[in-house]
Each structure stands twice: as structure tokens, then as C-alpha cells.
Design a protein around this motif. Structure first.
Motif, PDB file in Angstrom:
ATOM      1  N   SER A 275       0.819  -1.210   0.000  1.00 54.29           N
ATOM      2  CA  SER A 275       0.000   0.000   0.000  1.00 54.29           C
ATOM      3  C   SER A 275       0.855   1.263   0.000  1.00 54.29           C
ATOM      4  O   SER A 275       0.363   2.342  -0.252  1.00 54.29           O
ATOM      5  CB  SER A 275      -0.946   0.011   1.203  1.00 54.29           C
ATOM      6  OG  SER A 275      -0.201   0.081   2.401  1.00 54.29           O
ATOM      7  N   GLU A 276       2.152   1.118   0.293  1.00 56.69           N
ATOM      8  CA  GLU A 276       3.052   2.254   0.238  1.00 56.69           C
ATOM      9  C   GLU A 276       3.470   2.488  -1.205  1.00 56.69           C
ATOM     10  O   GLU A 276       3.691   1.560  -1.956  1.00 56.69           O
ATOM     11  CB  GLU A 276       4.284   2.007   1.098  1.00 56.69           C
ATOM     12  CG  GLU A 276       3.997   1.947   2.580  1.00 56.69           C
ATOM     13  CD  GLU A 276       5.240   1.646   3.390  1.00 56.69           C
ATOM     14  OE1 GLU A 276       6.353   1.735   2.839  1.00 56.69           O
ATOM     15  OE2 GLU A 276       5.078   1.303   4.565  1.00 56.69           O
ATOM     16  N   SER A 277       3.606   3.731  -1.581  1.00 53.78           N
ATOM     17  CA  SER A 277       3.946   4.058  -2.950  1.00 53.78           C
ATOM     18  C   SER A 277       5.332   4.683  -3.008  1.00 53.78           C
ATOM     19  O   SER A 277       5.728   5.423  -2.111  1.00 53.78           O
ATOM     20  CB  SER A 277       2.919   5.045  -3.514  1.00 53.78           C
ATOM     21  OG  SER A 277       3.283   5.442  -4.808  1.00 53.78           O
ATOM     22  N   VAL A 278       6.055   4.372  -4.063  1.00 54.61           N
ATOM     23  CA  VAL A 278       7.340   5.026  -4.279  1.00 54.61           C
ATOM     24  C   VAL A 278       7.126   6.384  -4.942  1.00 54.61           C
ATOM     25  O   VAL A 278       8.054   7.169  -5.041  1.00 54.61           O
ATOM     26  CB  VAL A 278       8.300   4.158  -5.129  1.00 54.61           C
ATOM     27  CG1 VAL A 278       8.660   2.891  -4.386  1.00 54.61           C
ATOM     28  CG2 VAL A 278       7.707   3.851  -6.478  1.00 54.61           C
ATOM     29  N   LEU A 279       5.916   6.656  -5.373  1.00 55.61           N
ATOM     30  CA  LEU A 279       5.586   7.945  -5.975  1.00 55.61           C
ATOM     31  C   LEU A 279       5.316   8.970  -4.882  1.00 55.61           C
ATOM     32  O   LEU A 279       4.746   8.642  -3.839  1.00 55.61           O
ATOM     33  CB  LEU A 279       4.347   7.818  -6.859  1.00 55.61           C
ATOM     34  CG  LEU A 279       4.462   6.884  -8.060  1.00 55.61           C
ATOM     35  CD1 LEU A 279       3.111   6.735  -8.741  1.00 55.61           C
ATOM     36  CD2 LEU A 279       5.491   7.407  -9.031  1.00 55.61           C
ATOM     37  N   VAL A 280       5.698  10.204  -5.147  1.00 56.63           N
ATOM     38  CA  VAL A 280       5.401  11.304  -4.249  1.00 56.63           C
ATOM     39  C   VAL A 280       4.420  12.204  -4.996  1.00 56.63           C
ATOM     40  O   VAL A 280       4.736  12.734  -6.061  1.00 56.63           O
ATOM     41  CB  VAL A 280       6.686  12.077  -3.865  1.00 56.63           C
ATOM     42  CG1 VAL A 280       6.353  13.267  -2.987  1.00 56.63           C
ATOM     43  CG2 VAL A 280       7.680  11.148  -3.173  1.00 56.63           C
ATOM     44  N   PHE A 281       3.237  12.339  -4.434  1.00 54.64           N
ATOM     45  CA  PHE A 281       2.179  13.104  -5.096  1.00 54.64           C
ATOM     46  C   PHE A 281       2.168  14.531  -4.578  1.00 54.64           C
ATOM     47  O   PHE A 281       2.464  14.763  -3.415  1.00 54.64           O
ATOM     48  CB  PHE A 281       0.826  12.432  -4.844  1.00 54.64           C
ATOM     49  CG  PHE A 281       0.732  11.071  -5.478  1.00 54.64           C
ATOM     50  CD1 PHE A 281       0.462  10.938  -6.820  1.00 54.64           C
ATOM     51  CD2 PHE A 281       0.945   9.924  -4.721  1.00 54.64           C
ATOM     52  CE1 PHE A 281       0.389   9.689  -7.397  1.00 54.64           C
ATOM     53  CE2 PHE A 281       0.872   8.674  -5.297  1.00 54.64           C
ATOM     54  CZ  PHE A 281       0.595   8.545  -6.644  1.00 54.64           C
ATOM     55  N   PRO A 282       1.778  15.479  -5.442  1.00 55.25           N
ATOM     56  CA  PRO A 282       1.461  15.312  -6.861  1.00 55.25           C
ATOM     57  C   PRO A 282       2.725  15.077  -7.682  1.00 55.25           C
ATOM     58  O   PRO A 282       3.822  15.492  -7.303  1.00 55.25           O
ATOM     59  CB  PRO A 282       0.796  16.637  -7.243  1.00 55.25           C
ATOM     60  CG  PRO A 282       1.344  17.633  -6.282  1.00 55.25           C
ATOM     61  CD  PRO A 282       1.664  16.873  -5.005  1.00 55.25           C
ATOM     62  N   CYS A 283       2.533  14.417  -8.829  1.00 56.27           N
ATOM     63  CA  CYS A 283       3.657  14.156  -9.732  1.00 56.27           C
ATOM     64  C   CYS A 283       3.134  13.993 -11.153  1.00 56.27           C
ATOM     65  O   CYS A 283       1.970  13.698 -11.381  1.00 56.27           O
ATOM     66  CB  CYS A 283       4.424  12.898  -9.311  1.00 56.27           C
ATOM     67  SG  CYS A 283       3.473  11.372  -9.415  1.00 56.27           S
ATOM     68  N   ARG A 284       4.038  14.210 -12.098  1.00 57.48           N
ATOM     69  CA  ARG A 284       3.687  13.974 -13.505  1.00 57.48           C
ATOM     70  C   ARG A 284       3.868  12.485 -13.752  1.00 57.48           C
ATOM     71  O   ARG A 284       4.872  11.902 -13.365  1.00 57.48           O
ATOM     72  CB  ARG A 284       4.555  14.819 -14.417  1.00 57.48           C
ATOM     73  CG  ARG A 284       4.206  16.303 -14.233  1.00 57.48           C
ATOM     74  CD  ARG A 284       4.924  17.234 -15.168  1.00 57.48           C
ATOM     75  NE  ARG A 284       4.908  16.905 -16.567  1.00 57.48           N
ATOM     76  CZ  ARG A 284       3.885  17.088 -17.411  1.00 57.48           C
ATOM     77  NH1 ARG A 284       2.761  17.596 -16.966  1.00 57.48           N
ATOM     78  NH2 ARG A 284       3.990  16.779 -18.682  1.00 57.48           N
ATOM     79  N   PHE A 285       2.854  11.865 -14.389  1.00 57.09           N
ATOM     80  CA  PHE A 285       2.852  10.420 -14.545  1.00 57.09           C
ATOM     81  C   PHE A 285       2.376  10.060 -15.948  1.00 57.09           C
ATOM     82  O   PHE A 285       1.277  10.443 -16.347  1.00 57.09           O
ATOM     83  CB  PHE A 285       1.916   9.806 -13.492  1.00 57.09           C
ATOM     84  CG  PHE A 285       2.024   8.319 -13.393  1.00 57.09           C
ATOM     85  CD1 PHE A 285       2.968   7.742 -12.569  1.00 57.09           C
ATOM     86  CD2 PHE A 285       1.180   7.504 -14.133  1.00 57.09           C
ATOM     87  CE1 PHE A 285       3.070   6.353 -12.479  1.00 57.09           C
ATOM     88  CE2 PHE A 285       1.277   6.131 -14.051  1.00 57.09           C
ATOM     89  CZ  PHE A 285       2.227   5.546 -13.218  1.00 57.09           C
ATOM     90  N   PRO A 286       3.181   9.305 -16.715  1.00 56.42           N
ATOM     91  CA  PRO A 286       2.757   8.913 -18.061  1.00 56.42           C
ATOM     92  C   PRO A 286       1.866   7.678 -18.018  1.00 56.42           C
ATOM     93  O   PRO A 286       2.118   6.738 -17.262  1.00 56.42           O
ATOM     94  CB  PRO A 286       4.083   8.604 -18.768  1.00 56.42           C
ATOM     95  CG  PRO A 286       4.982   8.153 -17.662  1.00 56.42           C
ATOM     96  CD  PRO A 286       4.563   8.919 -16.432  1.00 56.42           C
ATOM     97  N   ILE A 287       0.823   7.703 -18.835  1.00 61.74           N
ATOM     98  CA  ILE A 287      -0.097   6.580 -18.971  1.00 61.74           C
ATOM     99  C   ILE A 287      -0.158   6.241 -20.451  1.00 61.74           C
ATOM    100  O   ILE A 287      -0.378   7.122 -21.287  1.00 61.74           O
ATOM    101  CB  ILE A 287      -1.497   6.936 -18.452  1.00 61.74           C
ATOM    102  CG1 ILE A 287      -1.427   7.277 -16.963  1.00 61.74           C
ATOM    103  CG2 ILE A 287      -2.488   5.805 -18.720  1.00 61.74           C
ATOM    104  CD1 ILE A 287      -2.683   7.886 -16.414  1.00 61.74           C
ATOM    105  N   LYS A 288       0.033   4.963 -20.785  1.00 61.12           N
ATOM    106  CA  LYS A 288       0.014   4.537 -22.185  1.00 61.12           C
ATOM    107  C   LYS A 288      -1.112   3.537 -22.391  1.00 61.12           C
ATOM    108  O   LYS A 288      -1.253   2.582 -21.630  1.00 61.12           O
ATOM    109  CB  LYS A 288       1.341   3.896 -22.575  1.00 61.12           C
ATOM    110  CG  LYS A 288       1.397   3.486 -24.051  1.00 61.12           C
ATOM    111  CD  LYS A 288       2.719   2.875 -24.418  1.00 61.12           C
ATOM    112  CE  LYS A 288       3.755   3.961 -24.531  1.00 61.12           C
ATOM    113  NZ  LYS A 288       5.003   3.495 -25.165  1.00 61.12           N
TER     114      LYS A 288
END
Length: 91
Positions: free
Chosen positions: A7-20
Motif C-alpha cells: 500500500s506504500e507508494s514510491v511515488l510522491v504526489f502530486p507528480c507527472r505520470f505517463p499513462i500509455k
């Protein structure tokens, strides 16, 4: 084996994130992906969207970079994209 809690994320929000997203090449596919992602995030500007045809021209991949606010937001985007019958896969 990882000691990190899933449940822990390596992402720090807010962040720019690509979705393909990828599907059959169709003149409306890019607009479809943008419309689905825009339900959950600010509509991307043109510079944040790119599309690429496969070498045979049968498939198209659309990449959008969004300003992600949370993991829940990204999960909702992925759920909506993968639920649509025209979208083959999402990464």
C-alpha cells in the motif's frame, strides 16, 4: 522478497505520470483515451499527448502525461481505461 508494504507508494504526489494505452488504429482512439483520462484528471494539453502507430499500422499507442494527485486517482484512470472494449492494454 520485498519488505515494502504494497500500500506504500514510491511515488510522491502530486507528480507527472505517463499513462500509455493501446488499441486498434482508429481515427477516434486518441480522443477516446483523452476523454477517459479527462474524467479523472485535468484535460492534457497537446504537448502532454503523443500517439504512435505500430510498424504494420494496425495498432496505435497513445501516451498521456497527467498531473497525478493520488494513487487512488491513478487506479481510477487505469480501471476506466481497461474497462473499455476498444483498449487492449494499459501501462
Amino acid at each position: 522478497m520485498s519488505d515494502q508494504n504494497p500500500s506504500e507508494s514510491v511515488l510522491v504526489f502530486p507528480c507527472r505520470f505517463p499513462i500509455k494505452a493501446m488499441g486498434l488504429a482508429d481515427e477516434h482512439f486518441e480522443g477516446l483515451v483523452i476523454e477517459i483520462v479527462s474524467r479523472h484528471a485535468r484535460r492534457p494539453v497537446e504537448a502532454d499527448v503523443s500517439a504512435r502507430l505500430s510498424s504494420g499500422g494496425k495498432w496505435v499507442s497513445v501516451t498521456l502525461t497527467v498531473e497525478a494527485e493520488s494513487r487512488a486517482q491513478l487506479d481510477a484512470i487505469y480501471c476506466d481505461l481497461t474497462a473499455h472494449e476498444s483498449i487492449v492494454w494499459v501501462i
